[in-house]
Scaffold this active site. Structure first.
Site, PDB file in Angstrom:
ATOM      1  N   ARG A  19       0.834  -1.190   0.000  1.00 43.21           N
ATOM      2  CA  ARG A  19       0.000   0.000   0.000  1.00 43.21           C
ATOM      3  C   ARG A  19       0.880   1.256   0.000  1.00 43.21           C
ATOM      4  O   ARG A  19       1.667   1.452   0.911  1.00 43.21           O
ATOM      5  CB  ARG A  19      -0.819  -0.053   1.291  1.00 43.21           C
ATOM      6  CG  ARG A  19      -1.518   1.184   1.675  1.00 43.21           C
ATOM      7  CD  ARG A  19      -1.908   1.100   3.138  1.00 43.21           C
ATOM      8  NE  ARG A  19      -2.721   2.229   3.496  1.00 43.21           N
ATOM      9  CZ  ARG A  19      -2.766   2.770   4.685  1.00 43.21           C
ATOM     10  NH1 ARG A  19      -2.057   2.240   5.676  1.00 43.21           N
ATOM     11  NH2 ARG A  19      -3.515   3.798   4.925  1.00 43.21           N
ATOM     12  N   ASN A  75      -0.633   1.797  16.534  1.00 48.42           N
ATOM     13  CA  ASN A  75      -0.766   2.605  15.326  1.00 48.42           C
ATOM     14  C   ASN A  75      -2.236   2.482  14.925  1.00 48.42           C
ATOM     15  O   ASN A  75      -2.628   1.500  14.284  1.00 48.42           O
ATOM     16  CB  ASN A  75       0.145   2.101  14.207  1.00 48.42           C
ATOM     17  CG  ASN A  75       0.016   2.991  12.969  1.00 48.42           C
ATOM     18  OD1 ASN A  75      -0.893   3.830  12.874  1.00 48.42           O
ATOM     19  ND2 ASN A  75       0.920   2.818  12.017  1.00 48.42           N
ATOM     20  N   GLU A  99       1.968   5.971  20.832  1.00 49.55           N
ATOM     21  CA  GLU A  99       1.292   6.030  19.524  1.00 49.55           C
ATOM     22  C   GLU A  99       2.354   6.107  18.425  1.00 49.55           C
ATOM     23  O   GLU A  99       3.309   6.884  18.535  1.00 49.55           O
ATOM     24  CB  GLU A  99       0.419   7.297  19.503  1.00 49.55           C
ATOM     25  CG  GLU A  99      -0.309   7.536  18.199  1.00 49.55           C
ATOM     26  CD  GLU A  99      -1.141   8.840  18.233  1.00 49.55           C
ATOM     27  OE1 GLU A  99      -1.170   9.525  19.293  1.00 49.55           O
ATOM     28  OE2 GLU A  99      -1.743   9.165  17.199  1.00 49.55           O
ATOM     29  N   HIS A 101       3.026   6.450  14.170  1.00 48.35           N
ATOM     30  CA  HIS A 101       2.621   6.636  12.773  1.00 48.35           C
ATOM     31  C   HIS A 101       3.866   6.471  11.920  1.00 48.35           C
ATOM     32  O   HIS A 101       4.893   7.109  12.200  1.00 48.35           O
ATOM     33  CB  HIS A 101       2.007   8.017  12.541  1.00 48.35           C
ATOM     34  CG  HIS A 101       0.762   8.204  13.348  1.00 48.35           C
ATOM     35  ND1 HIS A 101      -0.429   7.624  12.990  1.00 48.35           N
ATOM     36  CD2 HIS A 101       0.554   8.862  14.513  1.00 48.35           C
ATOM     37  CE1 HIS A 101      -1.331   7.936  13.906  1.00 48.35           C
ATOM     38  NE2 HIS A 101      -0.769   8.670  14.843  1.00 48.35           N
TER      39      HIS A 101
HETATM   40  C1  DQA Z   1      -0.761   6.115   9.576  1.00 55.01           C
HETATM   41  C2  DQA Z   1      -1.193   7.528   9.176  1.00 55.01           C
HETATM   42  C3  DQA Z   1      -2.701   7.606   9.049  1.00 55.01           C
HETATM   43  O1  DQA Z   1      -3.092   8.924   8.686  1.00 55.01           O
HETATM   44  C4  DQA Z   1      -3.178   6.658   7.972  1.00 55.01           C
HETATM   45  O2  DQA Z   1      -4.585   6.675   7.889  1.00 55.01           O
HETATM   46  C5  DQA Z   1      -2.657   5.280   8.135  1.00 55.01           C
HETATM   47  C6  DQA Z   1      -1.301   5.063   8.632  1.00 55.01           C
HETATM   48  C7  DQA Z   1       0.784   5.969   9.580  1.00 55.01           C
HETATM   49  O3  DQA Z   1       1.243   4.971  10.113  1.00 55.01           O
HETATM   50  O4  DQA Z   1       1.488   6.813   9.029  1.00 55.01           O
HETATM   51  O5  DQA Z   1      -3.322   4.317   7.771  1.00 55.01           O
HETATM   52  O6  DQA Z   1      -1.203   5.857  10.904  1.00 55.01           O
END
Ligand code: DQA
Length: 145
Positions: A19, A75, A99, A101
């Site tokens: 993805r 995440n 958290e 990202h």
């Molecule tokens: C995410 C960032 C989010 O905005 C997004 O919807 C994701 C992945 C990241 O890991 O960068 O699915 O959490």
């Protein structure tokens, strides 16, 4: 005794590696899990690593983590930006929450700039790629001391 940590992943992270690799990189979620487990071993932590595309499933897992796990790394993916239910569930959990990202959500579309989960998180790691999970584990170990 090893300390048990949960790592929860939200929607679409099952497709990691396939993805939008220009944003999320080429590692699969299985690679991330393997790397987390290797590092966790050396930190004296034991990791339960899970992914769901369903908000309610994530809420169930967070509730189950109460009393069973010392800390939660999460995440929440797109639910970060929408889910008061996940925030409420995390607010019932007593241990540290980190958290993660993979991407830098603050550099992206405006709707990604706000995270409900950040209201509860003791630490937030964004924009470090999948290394963010390893950083989260290192931070978690310190938070648990
Ligand atoms: C995410 C960032 C989010 O905005 C997004 O919807 C994701 C992945 C990241 O890991 O960068 O699915 O959490």
């Amino acid at each position: 005794m090893t300390t048990q940590i949960s790592i929860f992943n939200g929607p679409n992270l099952n497709l990691l590696g396939q993805r939008q690799p220009e944003i999320y990189g080429s590692e699969s979620l299985q690679d991330v899990e393997n790397n987390c487990k290797l590092l966790a071993d050396s930190l004296g932590l034991q990791v339960d690593f899970r992914q769901s595309n369903y908000e309610g499933k994530l809420v169930d897992w967070i509730q189950e983590a109460r009393g069973a796990y010392a800390g939660i790394i999460i995440n929440p993916a797109a639910y970060s930006h929408t889910s008061i239910a996940i925030l409420d569930a995390l607010n019932t959990f007593d241990g540290p929450v980190v958290e993660v990202h993979i991407s830098n959500i603050h550099k992206r579309e405006e709707f990604r700039h706000h995270s409900f989960v950040s209201k509860r998180a003791d630490a937030v790691i964004a924009g470090c790629g999948t290394d963010g999970y390893l950083m989260a584990l290192q931070r978690m170990q310190k938070l648990l001391k």
